[in-house]
Design a protein around this motif. Structure first.
Motif, short mmCIF file in Angstrom:
data_model
loop_
_atom_site.label_atom_id
_atom_site.label_comp_id
_atom_site.label_asym_id
_atom_site.label_seq_id
_atom_site.Cartn_x
_atom_site.Cartn_y
_atom_site.Cartn_z
N LYS A 254 55.99 -12.73 45.34
CA LYS A 254 57.40 -12.44 45.09
C LYS A 254 57.64 -12.66 43.60
CE LYS A 254 61.35 -13.31 48.03
NZ LYS A 254 61.97 -14.20 49.01
N TYR A 255 58.08 -11.64 42.91
CA TYR A 255 58.33 -11.81 41.47
C TYR A 255 59.74 -12.36 41.24
CZ TYR A 255 54.00 -9.60 40.06
OH TYR A 255 52.67 -9.32 39.86
N THR A 256 60.69 -11.76 41.92
CA THR A 256 62.06 -12.30 41.86
C THR A 256 62.56 -12.36 43.30
OG1 THR A 256 63.00 -10.10 41.65
CG2 THR A 256 62.50 -11.26 39.60
N GLU B 168 64.39 -10.48 45.03
CA GLU B 168 64.28 -9.25 45.81
C GLU B 168 62.96 -8.52 45.61
OE1 GLU B 168 68.53 -8.32 45.48
OE2 GLU B 168 67.92 -9.99 46.75
N LYS B 169 62.29 -8.85 44.50
CA LYS B 169 61.17 -8.00 44.07
C LYS B 169 59.83 -8.54 44.56
CE LYS B 169 59.71 -4.64 41.57
NZ LYS B 169 60.25 -3.33 41.81
N PHE B 170 59.20 -7.79 45.44
CA PHE B 170 57.87 -8.15 45.92
C PHE B 170 56.82 -7.36 45.16
CE2 PHE B 170 60.04 -9.78 49.66
CZ PHE B 170 59.25 -10.87 50.01
N GLY B 171 55.75 -7.98 44.76
CA GLY B 171 54.60 -7.26 44.24
C GLY B 171 53.67 -6.91 45.40
N LEU B 172 53.59 -7.83 46.35
CA LEU B 172 52.77 -7.64 47.55
C LEU B 172 53.54 -8.23 48.72
CD1 LEU B 172 49.13 -8.87 46.82
CD2 LEU B 172 49.84 -6.51 47.21
N GLY C 229 46.87 3.98 45.01
CA GLY C 229 48.30 3.85 45.24
C GLY C 229 49.05 4.27 44.00
N PRO C 230 50.28 4.74 44.17
CA PRO C 230 51.06 5.15 43.01
C PRO C 230 51.41 3.95 42.14
CG PRO C 230 52.41 5.16 45.01
CD PRO C 230 51.01 4.88 45.43
N ASN C 231 51.92 4.19 40.96
CA ASN C 231 52.33 3.09 40.09
C ASN C 231 53.35 2.22 40.81
OD1 ASN C 231 50.75 3.68 37.85
ND2 ASN C 231 52.21 5.24 37.16
N GLY C 232 53.16 0.94 40.69
CA GLY C 232 54.09 0.01 41.33
C GLY C 232 53.70 -0.34 42.75
N ALA C 233 52.56 0.16 43.20
CA ALA C 233 52.13 -0.10 44.58
C ALA C 233 51.72 -1.55 44.81
CB ALA C 233 50.97 0.83 44.94
N GLY C 234 51.34 -2.22 43.72
CA GLY C 234 50.91 -3.62 43.87
C GLY C 234 49.41 -3.80 43.67
N LYS C 235 48.75 -2.79 43.15
CA LYS C 235 47.31 -2.87 42.94
C LYS C 235 46.97 -3.97 41.93
CE LYS C 235 47.08 1.41 41.42
NZ LYS C 235 48.50 1.83 41.48
N SER C 236 47.65 -3.93 40.79
CA SER C 236 47.36 -4.95 39.77
C SER C 236 47.73 -6.34 40.26
CB SER C 236 48.13 -4.65 38.49
OG SER C 236 47.71 -3.42 37.96
N THR C 237 48.83 -6.42 40.99
CA THR C 237 49.24 -7.72 41.53
C THR C 237 48.14 -8.30 42.41
OG1 THR C 237 51.54 -7.03 41.48
CG2 THR C 237 51.00 -8.89 42.89
N LEU C 238 47.60 -7.47 43.30
CA LEU C 238 46.53 -7.92 44.19
C LEU C 238 45.30 -8.34 43.39
CD1 LEU C 238 45.32 -8.22 47.04
CD2 LEU C 238 44.61 -5.82 46.90
N1 LIG Z 1 55.44 -9.89 36.06
C1 LIG Z 1 56.22 -9.16 36.88
N2 LIG Z 1 57.52 -9.47 37.04
C2 LIG Z 1 58.32 -8.76 37.86
N3 LIG Z 1 57.91 -7.70 38.57
C3 LIG Z 1 56.62 -7.34 38.46
C4 LIG Z 1 55.71 -8.04 37.61
N4 LIG Z 1 54.50 -7.46 37.69
C5 LIG Z 1 54.65 -6.44 38.55
N5 LIG Z 1 55.90 -6.36 39.02
C6 LIG Z 1 56.43 -5.40 40.01
O1 LIG Z 1 55.62 -5.49 41.15
C7 LIG Z 1 55.34 -4.19 41.66
C8 LIG Z 1 53.85 -3.98 41.72
O2 LIG Z 1 53.34 -3.87 40.42
P1 LIG Z 1 51.80 -3.68 40.07
O3 LIG Z 1 51.02 -4.66 40.86
O4 LIG Z 1 51.65 -3.70 38.61
O5 LIG Z 1 51.54 -2.22 40.64
P2 LIG Z 1 50.37 -1.19 40.30
O6 LIG Z 1 49.30 -1.91 39.59
O7 LIG Z 1 49.95 -0.68 41.62
O8 LIG Z 1 50.97 -0.12 39.47
C9 LIG Z 1 56.05 -3.22 40.75
O9 LIG Z 1 57.24 -2.84 41.35
C10 LIG Z 1 56.30 -3.99 39.49
O10 LIG Z 1 57.48 -3.57 38.88
#
Ligand SMILES: Nc1ncnc2c1ncn2[C@@H]1O[C@H](COP(=O)(O)OP(=O)(O)O)[C@@H](O)[C@H]1O
Ligand SMILES: [Mg+2]
Lengths: 288, 262
Positions: free
Chosen positions: A11-13, A15-19, A35-44
């Motif tokens: 959870k980033y904020t 409301e905002k989930f990364g995963l 996955g499209p941009n914002g899918a959560g790949k980098s987060t994972l």
């Molecule tokens: N440091 C952060 N703070 C707030 N939101 C984030 C942060 N990093 C990523 N997000 C949000 O989490 C979601 C997943 O991001 P990310 O894992 O980068 O996706 P991907 O790599 O698949 O493009 C996105 O909606 C992004 O805006």
């Protein structure tokens, strides 16, 4: 070796989930995260690489909890971040030696390994130049080389082919295939063709959720027999797009050749062999 | 250990090949040149009451070492107070964070590379001060130990001190650079004020991280013993004066000992 992820959330904020509630088991071989941009790949990937902490859920490598014991994976980890930096005033040798020392790799064989990796990513000719003078693609390749310094058993490449030209992509693929024995390799991309030539398995994700995971064959099966093409008047195209799952269009004079996915094809459609791209577009759009 | 050396080397090379390093070096060299004013100059740098020393090896060695200690601490801080920040900004930190290097070793490598960066400047300044000796001093023999000793005893410890302070500031204040600069500047001024206070009235008697007080006390004792004076203040910095300095005729003649070492 097996990397088990259970109910992982980030959870980033408020409301905002990364995963969200992400569960996956990753075994030896090459897994492509699509996955499209914002899918959560980098987060994972950041969580697996231990630079980001999950909000809840667990991840273990061979039974070792990686949140509590990050060094268990770090000693066998190679990680190419999506965004990473270099020391621009060092040359490739100096930078790789520096990162190797950070990883605790040294000894007489290091020099040979650096040479081998620079050869592998085709940077040997510019290796004596400061990295600050490199192009984006060259920097990306230094990033790939540093990930491989410690002969890793878990390799994580976040969008590795960004900035690489087609020839370099082939090189990258070969390098990875050579290394893939006995390793877990995870690659991410939002471009299907980057993944389909190399991955044993694919995991399709969107909005922080895992949509499906399986061999390419299994994933393609989900749309098998549902891919059709037909010719449509341009004037009817918008309406058709609204009611059908269109994955591709090619304009031809006043008509458009439309590739779509459906259980009930319209008249005068020809059935087509499904591709990973079809499955990806279908699965990521269907859950929109 | 071997890894730590490789890490420090990489960090050191990255930072000494920068413009910031060259600029700091240039400024320090220019200042080093002014640390020993020409005999008819209208300013003094180190002054003991109304006395300044004869331009022998001991005086020039000690004065340049002390002045370098003070001024390189001040401007060097700006050069080195970004070693961790830079790793965050350039995102090299993204790679470093996934390695097994411990926080302690990482920060240690930063302290030491800070130190070696400053040490390189000190080395060049030392060389410069020897050139200044040959430029300004006519009647005294050149004694290399009178240069090397004060640099080792006075300048090096304060370079190490500021190397640590720079990293500690980054650890506790992260990327808030301006606050770090302000706090450091305040600390610097407190130290300098303390160092220049009259003997016995200092706020913090033993707080002398630049290592200059030990030397000025020696110098005061020397003046008092040899010239029957009651000098108890030393000044450092660039002190300008339009009047002719009354004291210019009374130069220290002897070697300023390093007996405080014993
Ligand atoms: N440091 C952060 N703070 C707030 N939101 C984030 C942060 N990093 C990523 N997000 C949000 O989490 C979601 C997943 O991001 P990310 O894992 O980068 O996706 P991907 O790599 O698949 O493009 C996105 O909606 C992004 O805006
Ligand atoms: Mg990403």
């Amino acid at each position: 070796m097996s990397l088990v992820i259970e109910n992982l959330s980030k959870k980033y904020t408020k409301e905002k989930f990364g995963l969200q509630n992400y569960s996956i088991t990753i075994e030896k071989g090459i897994l492509g995260l699509l996955g499209p941009n914002g899918a959560g790949k980098s987060t994972l990937m950041k969580i697996i690489a231990t630079i980001s902490q999950p909000t809840s859920g667990s991840l273990t490598l061979d039974g070792h909890d990686l949140v509590k014991e990050p060094n268990y994976i770090r000693k066998v980890l190679g990680y190419l971040p999506q965004d990473f930096g270099v020391y621009p005033n060092l040359n490739a040798y100096e930078f790789l030696e520096y990162i190797a020392a950070m990883k605790g790799v040294g000894g007489p064989s290091l020099k040979a390994r650096i040479e081998m990796l620079l050869e592998g990513v085709n940077l040997i000719e510019v290796a004596k130049r400061p990295i600050g003078t490199y192009s984006g693609g060259m920097k990306q390749r230094i990033g790939i080389a540093q990930a491989l310094l410690n002969d890793p058993k878990v390799l994580i490449f976040d969008e590795p082919t960004v900035g690489l030209d087609p020839e370099e992509r082939v090189r990258f693929r070969n390098l990875i295939s050579d290394l893939a024995h006995d390793c877990i390799i995870i690659l991410s991309s939002h471009i299907v063709s980057d993944i389909e030539t190399i991955a044993d398995e694919v995991a399709i994700m969107k909005g922080g959720l895992l949509i499906t995971k399986g061999s390419q064959h299994d994933v393609i099966k989900k749309v098998e027999g549902k891919v059709f093409e037909t010719l449509i008047d341009n004037s009817l195209l918008d309406e058709f797009k609204r009611t059908n799952h269109v994955v591709n269009t090619i304009r031809q004079k006043d008509k458009t050749r439309v590739r779509y996915i459906s259980d009930q094809p319209v008249a005068e459609s020809t059935s087509y062999q499904a591709s990973l791209e079809d499955a990806y577009l279908f699965l990521t759009k269907a859950t929109a | 250990m071997k890894h730590l050396i490789t890490i420090i080397k990489g960090d050191y090379l990255q930072r000494t090949r920068s413009y910031a390093f060259l600029v700091t070096l240039a400024i320090t060299l220019y200042m080093a040149y002014t640390f020993v004013p020409p005999v008819d100059a209208n300013y003094t740098t180190v002054r003991i009451g109304n006395y300044v020393g004869d331009y022998n090896s001991a005086w020039i060695g000690h004065v340049t070492a002390m002045m370098t200690s003070v001024f390189l601490t001040l401007i060097g801080f700006f050069l080195i107070n970004n070693s961790v920040k830079k790793d965050v900004e350039t995102e090299v930190g993204m790679i470093i964070a996934t390695t097994r290097v411990s926080n302690f070793n990482y920060l240690m490598s930063k302290v030491l590379s800070n130190f070696f960066v400053l040490l390189s400047i000190v080395g060049i300044v030392l060389f410069m001060s020897i050139l200044v000796f040959f430029l300004r001093s006519k009647d005294f023999p050149f004694e290399i130990t009178q240069f090397i000793l004060p640099y080792v005893v006075v300048t090096l410890p304060s370079m190490f001190f500021v190397s640590c302070v720079a990293v500690v500031a980054e650890v506790f204040l992260g990327r808030r650079s301006v606050i770090q600069y302000i706090l450091f500047f305040a600390l610097f001024n407190i130290v300098m004020a303390n160092v220049q206070m009259k003997q016995g009235t200092e706020m913090l008697t033993y707080f002398d991280p630049f290592g200059v007080k030990v030397v000025t006390l020696q110098m005061e004792d020397f003046v008092n013993a040899h010239y029957r004076e009651e000098v108890s203040v030393a000044s450092m910095g660039f002190v300008f004066s339009d009047e002719k300095m009354i004291s210019r005729c009374l130069f220290l003649k002897a070697f300023i000992g390093l007996s405080f070492l014993l």
